[in-house]
Write a protein that holds these residues in place. Structure first.
Motif, mmCIF file in Angstrom:
data_model
loop_
_atom_site.group_PDB
_atom_site.id
_atom_site.type_symbol
_atom_site.label_atom_id
_atom_site.label_comp_id
_atom_site.label_asym_id
_atom_site.label_seq_id
_atom_site.Cartn_x
_atom_site.Cartn_y
_atom_site.Cartn_z
ATOM 1 N N LEU A 25 4.808 8.450 15.255
ATOM 2 C CA LEU A 25 4.773 7.180 15.575
ATOM 3 C C LEU A 25 4.372 6.195 14.916
ATOM 4 C CD1 LEU A 25 5.226 8.886 18.994
ATOM 5 C CD2 LEU A 25 7.298 8.470 17.086
ATOM 6 N N THR A 26 5.515 4.820 15.205
ATOM 7 C CA THR A 26 4.806 3.578 14.781
ATOM 8 C C THR A 26 3.821 2.884 15.366
ATOM 9 O OG1 THR A 26 6.848 2.642 14.030
ATOM 10 C CG2 THR A 26 5.043 1.500 14.874
ATOM 11 N N VAL A 27 4.042 3.677 16.972
ATOM 12 C CA VAL A 27 2.561 3.397 17.828
ATOM 13 C C VAL A 27 1.409 3.939 17.471
ATOM 14 C CG1 VAL A 27 3.287 4.706 19.799
ATOM 15 C CG2 VAL A 27 2.294 3.009 20.333
ATOM 16 N N GLY A 29 0.478 5.059 14.867
ATOM 17 C CA GLY A 29 0.383 4.537 13.015
ATOM 18 C C GLY A 29 1.168 4.976 11.884
ATOM 19 N N ALA A 30 1.982 5.187 12.176
ATOM 20 C CA ALA A 30 3.064 5.454 10.957
ATOM 21 C C ALA A 30 3.248 4.329 9.658
ATOM 22 C CB ALA A 30 4.396 6.332 11.355
ATOM 23 N N LEU A 31 3.979 5.329 9.367
ATOM 24 C CA LEU A 31 3.898 4.324 7.629
ATOM 25 C C LEU A 31 5.226 4.086 7.455
ATOM 26 C CD1 LEU A 31 0.106 4.215 5.594
ATOM 27 C CD2 LEU A 31 1.133 2.487 7.017
ATOM 28 N N LYS A 34 10.164 3.189 10.988
ATOM 29 C CA LYS A 34 10.014 2.275 12.637
ATOM 30 C C LYS A 34 10.142 2.890 13.403
ATOM 31 C CE LYS A 34 8.660 -1.756 12.727
ATOM 32 N NZ LYS A 34 7.834 -3.014 12.845
ATOM 33 N N ALA A 43 5.555 1.989 25.521
ATOM 34 C CA ALA A 43 4.807 0.258 26.519
ATOM 35 C C ALA A 43 5.735 0.370 27.679
ATOM 36 C CB ALA A 43 5.689 -0.487 25.144
ATOM 37 N N ARG A 47 1.116 6.136 27.283
ATOM 38 C CA ARG A 47 0.886 7.495 26.706
ATOM 39 C C ARG A 47 -0.345 7.659 26.945
ATOM 40 N NH1 ARG A 47 -1.460 6.944 21.555
ATOM 41 N NH2 ARG A 47 -2.407 4.191 22.128
ATOM 42 N N GLU A 219 11.649 3.576 3.824
ATOM 43 C CA GLU A 219 10.320 3.569 2.513
ATOM 44 C C GLU A 219 9.594 4.541 2.463
ATOM 45 O OE1 GLU A 219 7.980 0.582 3.544
ATOM 46 O OE2 GLU A 219 9.121 -1.008 4.723
ATOM 47 N N ARG A 220 10.277 5.853 2.496
ATOM 48 C CA ARG A 220 9.115 7.185 3.765
ATOM 49 C C ARG A 220 9.811 8.112 3.032
ATOM 50 N NH1 ARG A 220 6.547 11.397 4.784
ATOM 51 N NH2 ARG A 220 5.192 11.752 6.037
ATOM 52 N N GLY A 269 5.046 16.121 8.126
ATOM 53 C CA GLY A 269 4.554 14.671 9.131
ATOM 54 C C GLY A 269 2.767 14.557 9.216
ATOM 55 N N SER A 270 2.258 13.130 10.031
ATOM 56 C CA SER A 270 0.554 13.665 9.841
ATOM 57 C C SER A 270 -0.083 13.357 11.393
ATOM 58 C CB SER A 270 0.686 11.670 9.397
ATOM 59 O OG SER A 270 -0.492 11.188 10.227
ATOM 60 N N GLY A 272 -2.070 12.006 12.108
ATOM 61 C CA GLY A 272 -2.465 11.062 12.170
ATOM 62 C C GLY A 272 -4.980 11.424 12.710
#
Lengths: 458, 458
Positions: A25-27, A29-31, A34, A43, A47, A219-220, A269-270, A272
């Motif tokens: 997730l963006t929150v 650290g995903a590159l 978004k 937010a 979390r 972009e991924r 995926g990642s 993290g």
């Protein structure tokens, strides 16, 4: 039990994303793409950074989520195949059954994977409505990369009926929008009574596919496209809640069944940065992204690092809605006070990392994780796959005894066993109690467990 | 240049924390203590997850921050010892000099470490005021764990004068509150003109010490106590800004000089799962926590995963304040549009991981990191220290050539060099350009660099 009216009780939306890594997730650290709608849940809610899937594999993690039990307690191991004839025992009580008994409308739209024979399907486990796939969409005769001749045709299921065969990747690509549409429709139709909406998206499990609106847009590559579409889906469902005036009185929970399936390389995926991934009891396999939003009750924009697990969701929802706990023992611990913002609360002190049939591979207490010597797979040392073709299935290695201090070593790289005999002794006690309760195949003391179906009882 | 009035320009507070790991804040997963005041900077501002210290060691990272240059460009390597007679060249222009020329009051309270001889001290680099320690407080004759006879007495410095010797850990424990008090006083005294307040806290660099108000209060031992006190310090400084009505017109930047010093075990921080730590060019050494708060200009509660580095702060502040850039070439890239919320902007595409004298250990483009074969230290495989006593200094290993895809592998464990020849070729080009510009001792082509003091010029 006759359903009773519960007009003031909160609605519940539970997103359970398949093979989503902690870092996807963006929150977190995903590159390359978004996830604004998912990030908004963080937010506007809390979390959790130490939230553990109860086991790092599909069916087991789902059984844990829905029953509040370690999956070995309810006899669910691994990922059920279509022809195995196995499933979550119909007598186990799920979140859906408990909430339904309390007057909730209940719906599941997405992947079930707790048994594909009709006796196991969601309608037999407390869900009024079901539309989705019965198991992972790689168990599919048309899978592009593997010999999949062993798999029967994969169908969309509605209620207890097969309604449409999934014949190509465009169909698979339609998984996310179809599920979204069904979930939105469920909200519209049930806006006047409390509801429990369970959305176990089958993506980003392989084979990946995004619908035309999203394909080629990130972009991924396809992985980013799929995540962008999943994020869109969360946004659509949140928008419907808002449009119906329900978003303030709805508890929205977002998490994943396990870490990324790393040997799929750029189609995975990642974690993290956490060690390893799906199918391992390292943090990369079991620590998952998690957030809960309930405006006015759950503090907004907060991060909590307390240890929790997906088995804790059931007792927490039970307490928040006034439903009844299951009659049989569960392992989950309610965390209502912590959820409401009291971070002095430490509802869960221990966690058991069971894997495979019934191997107690590790135990955790607070920040300490004792890993027992066990055979375990590793993704390190072999080339990951690319563009949908998996790398070699990770082979078993002899994983040695080690103690990790996750405060300063969340990556599990610095063994401090020899420095901390008192901590080891405490963790050994926790393990011993777990073995008495649930057994441990590593100790060749399986007790009464090990059955493929049914509950472990003392 | 005559200072000009700049009444509407924002104040700047720059926190630069020593050896703070990526994972050492609540918002990034810390266990056993809480950092509510620091987290609030993230909640009220933007947090960056791909923010790189320009080098994973103290003096080099500070030189980079203050000059906007890769540290090898300005001839600063490693961590200066007290007797080396080395420092940042007085002719280099620092953020303080540029802002001072633009009418700012400038103060530094904390650790300098860019030269302890008087010609190198902060007053000679654009700071009106200095109160702090000249270098790391482990370079101390009374260090409890090492033969430190080579070190002269460590003094508090005020302006250019030694004012008080630090003789015991209570003094060292007083580092954080003393610096806090001086910083708060600076704000009070300069509230009517724009100011640049630089707060490079010496903690949590070892030896750790917390003052009586904090000692023994966390669940994480002295490291947690120290972090709790640092968080308190940030809270005090933010409170003073608010009390003076300045917090809306102040840009607050928070980051760290490098990752955790892992061979100090439970006296070190956490990389959050990234590989290795301080003194390595793996992400655990260089990727640091970073957040920027400026209400009404920088979006609140946002996370940006764009690649940035601490060398980018100088040109960004220059652009935001209308100051002038240094006359000589810098490496930093301004990211004002990204900072203001435009995440389509990708100000920095590449990053160079130089280490030691002038070894180009790795290069990055977007999510791709090409690690060149080099001798590098590793913390893995040796027992970390405990309770203040360090583990064995990490030994050099032969680190092999590898390509990592940080989108799916931020932990740098899955080499995909053989799968991506085009990417490798792109990264090799970036490396070649860097070697032409700055040299590369690994290639035995040092060019004009390698001098211990002074700028590399083509």
């Amino acid at each position: 039990m006759a359903p009773k009216p519960a007009a003031k009780t909160p609605n519940i939306v539970l997103f359970f994303i398949d093979d989503l890594g902690y870092g996807d997730l963006t929150v977190t650290g995903a590159l390359g793409y978004k996830t604004p709608h998912i990030d908004k849940l963080a937010a506007e809610g809390t979390r959790f950074t130490n939230f553990m899937a109860a086991q790092a594999v599909c069916s087991a993690s789902r059984a844990a989520l829905l029953t509040g039990c370690y999956p070995n307690r309810v006899g669910v191991y691994g990922a059920f195949g279509p022809k195995q004839g196995l499933g979550l025992h119909p007598q186990e009580e799920t979140i859906a059954e408990l909430l339904k008994a309390n007057g909730y409308a209940t719906g599941i739209f997405g992947k079930w994977h707790l048994g594909s024979d009709s006796i196991f399907l969601p309608k037999q486990q407390g869900f009024d409505e079901y539309y989705g796939v019965p198991y992972s969409h790689d168990m599919w005769p048309l899978h592009p990369w593997q010999q999949q001749a062993q798999y029967p045709p994969l169908f969309w299921i509605e209620g207890n009926k097969q309604v449409k065969e999934i014949k190509d990747l465009n169909d698979a690509g339609a998984l996310t929008p179809t599920i979204t549409e069904k979930a939105v429709s469920f909200i519209k139709r049930n806006k006047k009574k409390p509801f429990f909406l369970y959305v176990p998206h089958p993506m980003p499990h392989v084979p990946l596919a995004a619908s035309a609106n999203f394909k080629g847009k990130s972009e991924r590559g396809i992985f980013g496209d799929v995540l962008t579409e999943l994020d869109w889906s969360v946004g659509q469902i949140m928008k419907e809640l808002k449009d119906q005036g329900l978003d303030d009185n709805t508890i929205v929970i977002f998490t994943s069944d396990n870490g990324p399936w790393l040997n799929y390389g750029n189609h995975a995926g990642s974690s993290g940065g956490f060690r390893e991934g799906k199918g391992t009891s390292y943090e990369g396999g079991q620590r998952v992204a998690a957030m809960i939003r309930w405006p006015g009750v759950v503090p907004a924009g907060r991060v909590s690092n307390r240890l929790l697990s997906n088995i804790d969701i059931l007792p927490t929802l039970v307490k928040l809605t006034g439903a009844k706990l299951p009659e049989k023992k569960i392992d989950g611990i309610e965390f209502v006070d912590l959820l409401k913002g009291d971070d002095t609360k430490k509802p869960r002190e221990n966690f058991l990392y069971y894997y495979r049939k019934n191997n107690l591979e590790a135990v955790r207490k607070d920040n300490w994780k004792l890993v027992f010597a066990h055979p375990g797979r590793t993704y390190e040392g072999s080339l990951p796959g690319k563009d949908g073709q998996p790398g070699p299935a990770p082979e078993d290695h002899a994983i040695p005894l080690a103690l990790y201090d996750l405060t300063r070593d969340p990556g599990e790289r610095y063994d401090v066993y020899s420095q901390n005999p008192e901590i080891v002794a405490e963790l050994e006690k926790i393990a011993e109690a777990a073995r008495e309760d649930l057994g441990d195949d590593l100790q060749k003391r399986p007790g009464k467990n090990g059955r493929p179906l049914g509950r472990v009882e003392k």
